[in-house]
Write an enzyme that holds these catalytic residues in place. Sequence first.
Site, PDB file in Angstrom:
ATOM      1  N   SER A 134      19.840  28.523 -22.148  1.00  0.00           N
ATOM      2  CA  SER A 134      19.581  27.363 -23.007  1.00  0.00           C
ATOM      3  C   SER A 134      19.800  26.090 -22.201  1.00  0.00           C
ATOM      4  O   SER A 134      20.926  25.799 -21.774  1.00  0.00           O
ATOM      5  CB  SER A 134      20.519  27.370 -24.214  1.00  0.00           C
ATOM      6  OG  SER A 134      20.435  26.115 -24.853  1.00  0.00           O
ATOM      7  N   HIS A 155      15.172  29.014 -23.009  1.00  0.00           N
ATOM      8  CA  HIS A 155      15.432  28.656 -24.406  1.00  0.00           C
ATOM      9  C   HIS A 155      15.559  27.140 -24.512  1.00  0.00           C
ATOM     10  O   HIS A 155      16.378  26.522 -23.833  1.00  0.00           O
ATOM     11  CB  HIS A 155      16.721  29.334 -24.869  1.00  0.00           C
ATOM     12  CG  HIS A 155      17.011  29.172 -26.320  1.00  0.00           C
ATOM     13  ND1 HIS A 155      16.435  29.958 -27.294  1.00  0.00           N
ATOM     14  CD2 HIS A 155      17.824  28.313 -26.969  1.00  0.00           C
ATOM     15  CE1 HIS A 155      16.886  29.596 -28.481  1.00  0.00           C
ATOM     16  NE2 HIS A 155      17.727  28.583 -28.322  1.00  0.00           N
ATOM     17  N   ASP A 162      16.091  24.004 -27.082  1.00  0.00           N
ATOM     18  CA  ASP A 162      16.595  23.627 -28.406  1.00  0.00           C
ATOM     19  C   ASP A 162      16.101  22.237 -28.776  1.00  0.00           C
ATOM     20  O   ASP A 162      16.506  21.247 -28.174  1.00  0.00           O
ATOM     21  CB  ASP A 162      18.131  23.625 -28.393  1.00  0.00           C
ATOM     22  CG  ASP A 162      18.700  25.024 -28.283  1.00  0.00           C
ATOM     23  OD1 ASP A 162      18.349  25.868 -29.113  1.00  0.00           O
ATOM     24  OD2 ASP A 162      19.498  25.264 -27.349  1.00  0.00           O
ATOM     25  N   MET A 219      16.103  19.399 -31.618  1.00  0.00           N
ATOM     26  CA  MET A 219      16.884  18.995 -32.802  1.00  0.00           C
ATOM     27  C   MET A 219      16.451  17.610 -33.245  1.00  0.00           C
ATOM     28  O   MET A 219      16.189  16.740 -32.412  1.00  0.00           O
ATOM     29  CB  MET A 219      18.375  18.945 -32.450  1.00  0.00           C
ATOM     30  CG  MET A 219      18.920  20.217 -31.857  1.00  0.00           C
ATOM     31  SD  MET A 219      20.674  20.020 -31.475  1.00  0.00           S
ATOM     32  CE  MET A 219      21.007  21.566 -30.650  1.00  0.00           C
ATOM     33  N   HIS A 228      13.208  26.705 -29.920  1.00  0.00           N
ATOM     34  CA  HIS A 228      14.017  26.834 -31.133  1.00  0.00           C
ATOM     35  C   HIS A 228      14.014  25.496 -31.854  1.00  0.00           C
ATOM     36  O   HIS A 228      14.645  24.546 -31.410  1.00  0.00           O
ATOM     37  CB  HIS A 228      15.434  27.266 -30.704  1.00  0.00           C
ATOM     38  CG  HIS A 228      16.408  27.370 -31.830  1.00  0.00           C
ATOM     39  ND1 HIS A 228      17.762  27.550 -31.610  1.00  0.00           N
ATOM     40  CD2 HIS A 228      16.247  27.329 -33.173  1.00  0.00           C
ATOM     41  CE1 HIS A 228      18.380  27.604 -32.768  1.00  0.00           C
ATOM     42  NE2 HIS A 228      17.490  27.464 -33.736  1.00  0.00           N
ATOM     43  N   MET A 268      15.126  23.163 -34.477  1.00  0.00           N
ATOM     44  CA  MET A 268      16.157  22.829 -35.474  1.00  0.00           C
ATOM     45  C   MET A 268      15.752  21.502 -36.101  1.00  0.00           C
ATOM     46  O   MET A 268      16.403  20.463 -35.919  1.00  0.00           O
ATOM     47  CB  MET A 268      17.526  22.764 -34.796  1.00  0.00           C
ATOM     48  CG  MET A 268      18.064  24.151 -34.471  1.00  0.00           C
ATOM     49  SD  MET A 268      19.411  24.130 -33.293  1.00  0.00           S
ATOM     50  CE  MET A 268      18.468  24.155 -31.777  1.00  0.00           C
ATOM     51  N   MET A 318      21.613  33.627 -35.376  1.00  0.00           N
ATOM     52  CA  MET A 318      22.548  32.629 -34.849  1.00  0.00           C
ATOM     53  C   MET A 318      23.958  33.194 -34.944  1.00  0.00           C
ATOM     54  O   MET A 318      24.404  33.616 -36.016  1.00  0.00           O
ATOM     55  CB  MET A 318      22.479  31.334 -35.672  1.00  0.00           C
ATOM     56  CG  MET A 318      21.198  30.535 -35.569  1.00  0.00           C
ATOM     57  SD  MET A 318      20.710  30.042 -33.907  1.00  0.00           S
ATOM     58  CE  MET A 318      22.123  29.081 -33.353  1.00  0.00           C
ATOM     59  N   GLY A 327      23.134  23.672 -33.989  1.00  0.00           N
ATOM     60  CA  GLY A 327      23.359  22.229 -33.857  1.00  0.00           C
ATOM     61  C   GLY A 327      24.023  21.802 -32.569  1.00  0.00           C
ATOM     62  O   GLY A 327      23.741  20.716 -32.078  1.00  0.00           O
ATOM     63  N   GLY A 384      25.847  23.135 -28.621  1.00  0.00           N
ATOM     64  CA  GLY A 384      26.245  24.146 -27.656  1.00  0.00           C
ATOM     65  C   GLY A 384      27.765  24.237 -27.600  1.00  0.00           C
ATOM     66  O   GLY A 384      28.473  23.397 -28.170  1.00  0.00           O
ATOM     67  N   GLY A 385      28.250  25.263 -26.927  1.00  0.00           N
ATOM     68  CA  GLY A 385      29.682  25.359 -26.641  1.00  0.00           C
ATOM     69  C   GLY A 385      30.560  25.789 -27.792  1.00  0.00           C
ATOM     70  O   GLY A 385      31.781  25.644 -27.727  1.00  0.00           O
ATOM     71  N   ASP A 420      21.858  34.005 -30.527  1.00  0.00           N
ATOM     72  CA  ASP A 420      21.960  32.632 -30.006  1.00  0.00           C
ATOM     73  C   ASP A 420      23.287  32.012 -30.422  1.00  0.00           C
ATOM     74  O   ASP A 420      23.528  31.794 -31.614  1.00  0.00           O
ATOM     75  CB  ASP A 420      20.791  31.802 -30.558  1.00  0.00           C
ATOM     76  CG  ASP A 420      20.751  30.375 -30.007  1.00  0.00           C
ATOM     77  OD1 ASP A 420      21.573  30.043 -29.136  1.00  0.00           O
ATOM     78  OD2 ASP A 420      19.882  29.605 -30.470  1.00  0.00           O
TER      79      ASP A 420
HETATM   80  C1  DX5 Z   1      22.851  25.821 -30.841  1.00  0.00           C
HETATM   81  C2  DX5 Z   1      21.704  26.220 -30.004  1.00  0.00           C
HETATM   82  C3  DX5 Z   1      22.009  27.141 -28.910  1.00  0.00           C
HETATM   83  C4  DX5 Z   1      22.959  26.602 -27.881  1.00  0.00           C
HETATM   84  C5  DX5 Z   1      23.693  27.750 -27.283  1.00  0.00           C
HETATM   85  O1  DX5 Z   1      22.405  25.083 -31.905  1.00  0.00           O
HETATM   86  O2  DX5 Z   1      20.714  26.850 -30.790  1.00  0.00           O
HETATM   87  O3  DX5 Z   1      20.823  27.612 -28.277  1.00  0.00           O
HETATM   88  O4  DX5 Z   1      22.326  25.875 -26.866  1.00  0.00           O
HETATM   89  O5  DX5 Z   1      24.663  27.234 -26.485  1.00  0.00           O
HETATM   90  P1  DX5 Z   1      25.954  28.050 -26.041  1.00  0.00           P
HETATM   91  O6  DX5 Z   1      25.461  29.196 -25.228  1.00  0.00           O
HETATM   92  O7  DX5 Z   1      26.713  27.044 -25.271  1.00  0.00           O
HETATM   93  O8  DX5 Z   1      26.648  28.500 -27.290  1.00  0.00           O
HETATM   94 ZN    ZN Z   2      19.003  27.730 -29.735  1.00  0.00          ZN
END
Ligand code: DX5
Ligand code: ZN
Length: 233
Positions: free
Chosen positions: A23, A47, A49, A51, A80, A82, A151, A156, A158-159, A189
Amino acid sequence: MSRGPHSAEYTARMRKSARIAPSILAADFARLGDEIRTVEPVVDLLHIDVMDGHFVPNVSLGFPVIKSIRCVTDLPFDCHMMTTNPDAYFEPLREAGGDLVTVHLEVFPDPVAVAARAREAGLRFGLVLNPPTPYEAVEPYIELCDMVVIMSVHAGFGGQSFMTETMSKLERVRKYVDSAGLTTDIEVDGGIDVTTIRSAREAGADVFVAGTSIFREPSPVAAVESLRAAIGQ
Ligand code: DX5
Ligand code: ZN
């Protein structure tokens, strides 16, 4: 029912080798092209994201960025969305270089029309389920999908920490896919790292999104290899 290495269930699950989808949300955006080129030889898809600050309380990136990175890699783009109205942007997404679009079932509880629109735009189609959305909501639509995404964090950011409780839903998707003889990809994910990837694999995932555990490591290539090693791939 037998779950050992000679059972039909095990064979079906292992039929597809694991694929890693880094990602880019966790990458250094100032060096995005280099970050992607670094991992490209050891990963399977990218991947992305997107948003909008409405469906999720965060804003990430959009079509100009996707178009730019299309010039640096041939990896398939797993987009993806969002966002509250992703279907308004399928053509620009395809023109920017998107291959697969995934939209949230929470946005499209009946996704038949949106799947058709995605395909008309030349995109492959998938559905994403946030943690509170039950398995029953997606079951009637699994056959519509090239990919189902579970999910393992709230969409929303990462981390975040992996939510083990989402794996029972993933197991049910796997069971449906295998018993119906489908080839649908099942992606997980959120919060995937060397300590969590194994439970997602055992639950039946075959595509693994990982942001933080790849791009925030000193060696993203070694990080991908560690993820694969953790599931014996
Ligand atoms: C969260 C995203 C994920 C995110 C995953 O909303 O859809 O794709 O980037 O990040 P990690 O691997 O850091 O959880
Ligand atoms: Zn994602």
